[in-house]
Structure formats: structure tokens, C-alpha cells
Scaffold this motif. Structure first.
Motif, short mmCIF file in Angstrom:
data_model
loop_
_atom_site.label_atom_id
_atom_site.label_comp_id
_atom_site.label_asym_id
_atom_site.label_seq_id
_atom_site.Cartn_x
_atom_site.Cartn_y
_atom_site.Cartn_z
N ASP A 233 0.72 8.83 4.22
CA ASP A 233 1.10 7.45 4.50
C ASP A 233 2.15 7.46 5.61
OD1 ASP A 233 2.40 4.93 4.45
OD2 ASP A 233 1.83 4.62 2.37
N ASP B 164 -1.97 2.47 3.95
CA ASP B 164 -2.80 1.66 4.85
C ASP B 164 -3.05 2.36 6.17
OD1 ASP B 164 -3.03 -0.70 3.17
OD2 ASP B 164 -0.88 -0.96 3.52
N ARG B 165 -2.10 3.22 6.57
CA ARG B 165 -2.23 3.97 7.82
C ARG B 165 -1.89 5.43 7.55
NH1 ARG B 165 1.78 2.42 11.69
NH2 ARG B 165 3.09 2.04 9.86
N HIS C 210 -5.25 4.11 -3.86
CA HIS C 210 -4.66 3.62 -2.60
C HIS C 210 -3.45 4.50 -2.29
CE1 HIS C 210 -3.72 0.62 0.51
NE2 HIS C 210 -2.46 0.93 0.24
#
Length: 274
Positions: free
Chosen positions: A48, A32-33, A29
Motif C-alpha cells: 500500500d 488502493d494503490r 483489500h
């Protein structure tokens, strides 16, 4: 901090985007964007947006270029800037057991990450200074091409027949030395950072050997650093056609001592590479 954190580190145009895309495909990970694609990074930056925005904001508040192409490290963070960074790290750690990020500007903030994330691992990618400076110039050239191709027919004709043939030389003359200084600043910061860390907490990869050693990198992340990932062959993502022609920057460096300094830093980092 109990979770496993990987900080992907390297100078602009050094292959950090390819490395991050690969790790993302392997299951790490890294945000998220993500920052979208652009000139020189048609497959995406895999940066990120939260770290990207934070770094840009701090640079701007210190009256430094937001793109991070600077030759000096930012002054000490203010208490408000430190608190914002603590909050950002806390939010990331709360949502993921293993996570990381990539933004070349991270190199300008390494002392603060070393303080706030003492258990982090660092994956460093090193690309030779001549290729990096050349790639930065090629990106500027690509921006010029895009700008003129969007204009009317007359400016396009003027560009194609009168400006385009000489643009790369002008860009080399104007920007080569500054970009070399930026390369030195970033990689000197990386070297100083690694010298203050146990060797077990970092891995340095030479860009030239990235494709050949990707399995070794994966095994290290899995076996030594305990990241839970699924192997994907990096060569499936590598597009040789995206590698720009390497320009000869040497004639445009007015201070030859900079070439020697860059070569020395490069050599010292190469001795740490796998």
C-alpha cells in the motif's frame, strides 16, 4: 475499531509480497494503490503506497534509511507523526469493513500499531536468516547488472570482463553482516511484539512451508478471524524460478555471536509457527 484489520508482517525478502498478492487474489483489500514491480519483485510488491510513504517519511525525519534496512527501531513518534498515522488508519477504516496492508517497515512501528489498532490480527511470515541475507545481496547484485547494462558498450565490456566476476563477493564482504543485523532487529521486534499479544491474535508462518500450509492459513483467517474471502491456491502464484540462488554468507560474518543470536531468534519464532 469495528472493522477487521490484518497486518501482514515480516522482514524484507521473506515472502511478504507473495503472501500479500495471494490474499489480494482471495479478496482482501490491501490498498488502493500499490508500489510497482522492481528488481527481485517482478510480480509487484503489493505494498500500500500510503503506508509505504508514511513509513519512509518517518524514517527520513529520524535520519534513518528510508528503505528500512536499519538496525534500530525509530525513536518514539512525535505528536504530529502520531496524528498522521491516526488519520491514515481512520481513512482506511472508513472505506473498508475488512482491510490490511503489507510493508516490511511495519516491523519498525509495531508498538504504535499495537496501540492504535488494538483489535488487529497479525499474519507473520518468517524466513531463515541465511536466505534473507543472501536474497538482499542478490538484489544488490541485480541492481549492479541493471545499471551497467544501461551504459554504453565500453562500460558494459569493463563490467562483464573485469567487475562482474567479483561483484557478488565484494557485496557479500561489504553488506552481509549489516543485513544480518537488520534481520535480527526486525525479527527481534516481531518476537517482542508477539509476546505482548494473545496467541489468538497472530499467526506465524514458516516461509519453507507456505505453499503446503496455505489452505490452513486461509481456513484460519476465515473461520477464526472471520475474514470473508474466496480461496485461491497459492501454488498458482508461486514461481520457483524467481527464487535466487542461496549464497553462503557465513564466511563474511566477522562476529560469530550474531549468527548464534539470529539462530536463537529464528528458533523461538519457529516454535510459534503453525
Amino acid at each position: 475499531m469495528s472493522n477487521n484489520v490484518l497486518i501482514i508482517t515480516g522482514m524484507h525478502r521473506s515472502g511478504t509480497s507473495l503472501l500479500s498478492q495471494w490474499l489480494y487474489r482471495c479478496g482482501l483489500h490491501i490498498g488502493d494503490r500499490f508500489l510497482g514491480a522492481g528488481i527481485g519483485n517482478t510480480q509487484g510488491h503489493f505494498e500500500d503506497v500510503d503506508f509505504y510513504n508514511y513509513h519512509q517519511q518517518v524514517l527520513s525525519e529520524h535520519d534513518l534509511r528510508k528503505d528500512g534496512l536499519v538496525t534500530a527501531q525509530p525513536p518514539s513518534l512525535s505528536e504530529a507523526q502520531r496524528q498522521s498515522l491516526r488519520l491514515l488508519i481512520r481513512e482506511k477504516a472508513a472505506s473498508q469493513v475488512q482491510w490490511g496492508w503489507k510493508d516490511p517497515r511495519t516491523c519498525l512501528f509495531l508498538p504504535f500499531y499495537r496501540e492504535l489498532l488494538p483489535g488487529a490480527r497479525y499474519l507473520v511470515i518468517l524466513r531463515d536468516y541465511k536466505s534473507v541475507v543472501s536474497s538482499l545481496i542478490q538484489r544488490l547484485y541485480g541492481e549492479s547488472v541493471q545499471k551497467y547494462e544501461q551504459k554504453g558498450w565500453l562500460p558494459r565490456m569493463i563490467w562483464r570482463y573485469f567487475k562482474q566476476p567479483y561483484r557478488k563477493q565484494r557485496l557479500l564482504r561489504k553488506h552481509s553482516e549489516h543485513h544480518l543485523k537488520v534481520w535480527i532487529s526486525y525479527n527481534e521486534a516481531i518476537l517482542q511484539h508477539l509476546q505482548q499479544l494473545p496467541s489468538s491474535t497472530y499467526l506465524v508462518i514458516d516461509h519453507s512451508f507456505l505453499i503446503r500450509c496455505n489452505r490452513k492459513v486461509f481456513d484460519h483467517l476465515s473461520a477464526e478471524w472471520k475474514f470473508h474471502l474466496e480461496y485461491h491456491n497459492l501454488s498458482a502464484l508461486y514461481k520457483e524460478s524467481l527464487i535466487s540462488e542461496r549464497l553462503d554468507i557465513t564466511p563474511y560474518i566477522k562476529d560469530p555471536s550474531l549468527l548464534q543470536k539470529a539462530a536463537d531468534i529464528q528458533c523461538r519464532l519457529q516454535t510459534l509457527a503453525i
